[in-house]
Scaffold this active site. Sequence first.
Site, PDB file in Angstrom:
ATOM      1  N   SER A  37       0.801  -1.228   0.000  1.00  0.00           N
ATOM      2  CA  SER A  37       0.000   0.000   0.000  1.00  0.00           C
ATOM      3  C   SER A  37       0.829   1.271   0.000  1.00  0.00           C
ATOM      4  O   SER A  37       0.342   2.326  -0.417  1.00  0.00           O
ATOM      5  CB  SER A  37      -0.934   0.012   1.212  1.00  0.00           C
ATOM      6  OG  SER A  37      -0.198  -0.151   2.417  1.00  0.00           O
ATOM      7  N   ASP A 324      -3.880   7.895   7.976  1.00  0.00           N
ATOM      8  CA  ASP A 324      -4.770   7.017   8.731  1.00  0.00           C
ATOM      9  C   ASP A 324      -3.914   6.316   9.795  1.00  0.00           C
ATOM     10  O   ASP A 324      -2.822   6.794  10.105  1.00  0.00           O
ATOM     11  CB  ASP A 324      -5.531   6.036   7.822  1.00  0.00           C
ATOM     12  CG  ASP A 324      -4.602   5.125   7.008  1.00  0.00           C
ATOM     13  OD1 ASP A 324      -3.414   4.997   7.364  1.00  0.00           O
ATOM     14  OD2 ASP A 324      -5.070   4.528   6.013  1.00  0.00           O
ATOM     15  N   HIS A 327      -0.796   4.519   7.443  1.00  0.00           N
ATOM     16  CA  HIS A 327      -0.077   5.111   6.306  1.00  0.00           C
ATOM     17  C   HIS A 327       0.266   6.580   6.534  1.00  0.00           C
ATOM     18  O   HIS A 327      -0.597   7.353   6.978  1.00  0.00           O
ATOM     19  CB  HIS A 327      -0.937   4.994   5.037  1.00  0.00           C
ATOM     20  CG  HIS A 327      -1.360   3.593   4.746  1.00  0.00           C
ATOM     21  ND1 HIS A 327      -2.591   3.086   5.106  1.00  0.00           N
ATOM     22  CD2 HIS A 327      -0.700   2.575   4.125  1.00  0.00           C
ATOM     23  CE1 HIS A 327      -2.679   1.824   4.724  1.00  0.00           C
ATOM     24  NE2 HIS A 327      -1.552   1.486   4.141  1.00  0.00           N
TER      25      HIS A 327
END
Length: 349
Positions: A37, A324, A327
Amino acid sequence: MKFQVLLIALVLIAIEANAAKQGKNATIPALIVFGDSIMDTGNNNNLPTLLKCNFPPYGKDFPGGSATGRFSDGRVPSDLIAEKLGLAKTLPAYMNPDLKPEDLLKGVTFASGGTGYDPLTAQMMSVISVWDQLIYFKEYISKIKKHFGEEKAKDILENSFFVVVSSSNDLAHTYLARAITYDRTSYPNFLADTAVQFVRELHKLGARKIGVFSAVPVGCVPLQRTVFGGLLTRGCNHLLNNMAKQFNSRLSPALDSLDKELDGVILYIDVYETLYDMIQNPRKYGFEVADRGCCGKGTLAISYLCNAFNPFTCTNSSAYIFWDTYHPTERAYQVIVDNLLDKYLKKLY
């Protein structure tokens, strides 16, 4: 005669100075990225997985405020490295159905949020494994050959910068499912050995300039602090950080050996120390908050828990290291890229 020689010398100096000003990066035709990610720019959007972020407030600081499938408020390292190389401001996701042949020329990312070096990680998360990313890479090279010829494909293989980023999901999640077979030393060692195997396979496919990111201090992300850091203190999960450091201590010398063994350049890129220092000393880097994310209350919100219906999302994400609970923000990513990339890019030439 002396005047003519002097004039020629001055012209040559001017040409050399101009070339230096433009930068050596012009010799890198594309950026090709594999991983999770951190580098995903939208490959998960059409997958049957819960690990998605193509909805607000993700992307609130992205150009146009679009939620593109990047796990951040704005751009991610794939984009920032591409910009640093002078290629483009954003790097497209290979799985984007709207991608045209010409969009492939400056590179793509195959990264898929939630994946890891351990094949079980992708299976658990229903995302694209790093090994399947290699299959898509073969398809990508075939498309380049078809539309732009063998020479262009050869140029991309030999001169592009290939970046590999993974391990966080393995360490933070899959280890719990593997704990019967591995301990906290043997599992990161297994991951590092798998990473080296991945680099070997990538090299066999023709890649010659490969950079592999270290593990990050994943025990210090806000989610880990909330779940394992103590109700009141919310400290870092040091057991998890120690596993990340074990992974790094195994990976770094293995990649150094591989660099000596294979032709081309293979780099170990240490991200751990920079991010850990940012988390421990946020004000040194111009941040105000390091232990919570900007989205929601910043303690548990990630993916669908970070949504437009949450009224607590901060207004100034650039004050936060984390977007978040897992991340970083675009600004944090920018600090990392600015601190590290020039140092490592010098080694590619």
